[in-house]
Design a protein around this motif. Sequence first.
Motif, PDB file in Angstrom:
ATOM      1  N   GLN A   1       0.822  -1.209   0.000  1.00  0.00           N
ATOM      2  CA  GLN A   1       0.000   0.000   0.000  1.00  0.00           C
ATOM      3  C   GLN A   1       0.853   1.254   0.000  1.00  0.00           C
ATOM      4  O   GLN A   1       0.572   2.241   0.677  1.00  0.00           O
ATOM      5  CB  GLN A   1      -0.941  -0.003   1.209  1.00  0.00           C
ATOM      6  CG  GLN A   1      -1.913  -1.184   1.216  1.00  0.00           C
ATOM      7  CD  GLN A   1      -2.843  -1.180   2.409  1.00  0.00           C
ATOM      8  OE1 GLN A   1      -2.787  -0.292   3.246  1.00  0.00           O
ATOM      9  NE2 GLN A   1      -3.701  -2.177   2.483  1.00  0.00           N
ATOM     10  N   ASN A   2       1.926   1.222  -0.794  1.00  0.00           N
ATOM     11  CA  ASN A   2       2.845   2.353  -0.909  1.00  0.00           C
ATOM     12  C   ASN A   2       2.351   3.275  -2.013  1.00  0.00           C
ATOM     13  O   ASN A   2       2.658   3.086  -3.197  1.00  0.00           O
ATOM     14  CB  ASN A   2       4.255   1.830  -1.223  1.00  0.00           C
ATOM     15  CG  ASN A   2       5.320   2.891  -1.012  1.00  0.00           C
ATOM     16  OD1 ASN A   2       5.056   4.083  -1.133  1.00  0.00           O
ATOM     17  ND2 ASN A   2       6.518   2.456  -0.688  1.00  0.00           N
ATOM     18  N   THR A   3       1.568   4.268  -1.642  1.00  0.00           N
ATOM     19  CA  THR A   3       0.908   5.122  -2.626  1.00  0.00           C
ATOM     20  C   THR A   3       1.900   5.920  -3.457  1.00  0.00           C
ATOM     21  O   THR A   3       1.703   6.121  -4.661  1.00  0.00           O
ATOM     22  CB  THR A   3      -0.056   6.092  -1.924  1.00  0.00           C
ATOM     23  OG1 THR A   3       0.665   6.851  -0.936  1.00  0.00           O
ATOM     24  CG2 THR A   3      -1.180   5.337  -1.241  1.00  0.00           C
ATOM     25  N   GLN A   4       2.983   6.399  -2.857  1.00  0.00           N
ATOM     26  CA  GLN A   4       3.952   7.210  -3.599  1.00  0.00           C
ATOM     27  C   GLN A   4       4.578   6.416  -4.735  1.00  0.00           C
ATOM     28  O   GLN A   4       4.733   6.912  -5.853  1.00  0.00           O
ATOM     29  CB  GLN A   4       5.051   7.705  -2.640  1.00  0.00           C
ATOM     30  CG  GLN A   4       4.578   8.682  -1.579  1.00  0.00           C
ATOM     31  CD  GLN A   4       4.262  10.044  -2.160  1.00  0.00           C
ATOM     32  OE1 GLN A   4       4.689  10.383  -3.247  1.00  0.00           O
ATOM     33  NE2 GLN A   4       3.495  10.847  -1.429  1.00  0.00           N
ATOM     34  N   THR A   5       4.926   5.164  -4.469  1.00  0.00           N
ATOM     35  CA  THR A   5       5.541   4.324  -5.495  1.00  0.00           C
ATOM     36  C   THR A   5       4.564   4.032  -6.618  1.00  0.00           C
ATOM     37  O   THR A   5       4.894   4.175  -7.804  1.00  0.00           O
ATOM     38  CB  THR A   5       6.031   3.006  -4.882  1.00  0.00           C
ATOM     39  OG1 THR A   5       6.974   3.291  -3.846  1.00  0.00           O
ATOM     40  CG2 THR A   5       6.690   2.129  -5.930  1.00  0.00           C
ATOM     41  N   VAL A   6       3.344   3.621  -6.277  1.00  0.00           N
ATOM     42  CA  VAL A   6       2.351   3.249  -7.290  1.00  0.00           C
ATOM     43  C   VAL A   6       1.999   4.446  -8.162  1.00  0.00           C
ATOM     44  O   VAL A   6       2.031   4.368  -9.399  1.00  0.00           O
ATOM     45  CB  VAL A   6       1.087   2.676  -6.618  1.00  0.00           C
ATOM     46  CG1 VAL A   6       0.017   2.387  -7.668  1.00  0.00           C
ATOM     47  CG2 VAL A   6       1.419   1.407  -5.854  1.00  0.00           C
TER      48      VAL A   6
END
Length: 307
Positions: A270-275
Amino acid sequence: MGRYVVRRLLQMIPVFIGATLLIFLMVNVMGDPIAGLCGERQCDAATAAQLKKEFGLDKPVWRQYLTYMGNVFTGDFGTAFNGQEVTELMATAFPVTIRLTIVAIVFEIVIGITLGVVTGLRRGRPVDTSVLLLTLVVISVPTFVTGLLLQLLLGVEWGWIKPSVSTEATFGEMIVPGLVLASVSLAYVTRLTRTSIAENKRSDYVRTAVAKGLPRRRVITRHLLRNSLIPVVTFIGADIGALMGGAIVTERIFNIHGVGYQLYQGILRQNTQTVVGFVTVLVLVFLIANLLVDLLYAVLDPRIRYA
């Protein structure tokens, strides 16, 4: 031509903003990223509040999006939850996936178009029927089945390749994964080329070229093939971004640490920055590929002019 390119570039701006906004909103509702940071044990209230403040998750979503887009235009895609810059992840992942995509596109162009031309010129003959059945089988079989089967046979049973790709991920190691990634698209390119060749073969300009006594090879390459490739080029251009973003299964099977691998890890944790960062770049790839395809139309068909 210049005015057309400028107009298309201006049209790409609202498309880019709309696509990134939609992606940002979808990623932000897929779960609580703070829970992923804390692991199996739930974070206490003070730690959760501190983490939300550190990563800017305590602000409204629209504020987060504006902040993110402002940083993107300065080349800052944020920081992953492990403390590593997203741009660093991109620097290691994108070259690997680009090599994989290049191999897949080469397979599509060389094998797909060649088979399509051969079957289109010999429509209804045994070779045409055989290729149609083969492409139907390839389309019907999921990519993960094809990948695991080739990995088992070529890598484990026969030892022709390494079952998993090394960290260098050279072009030689990408041949089998590239074939797996391109398998379904290759089948579609073959069938699309076949249909286009068979239809244009009956056109007036082809009959005129034959009646003028032009060599068969020139009729096929200069007249029939160029006009028949327009829908094929459209498909391949749109497929470039799809291959780069849809390589998750192939990269997982062959242990390739590319864009698909990073997207999988980002979604899992759930790593929003990466996605969001990786998908933002993929949106740009889609837009640029479509622009290049539109410009290539005029090369294939001289009748097409851009105002």
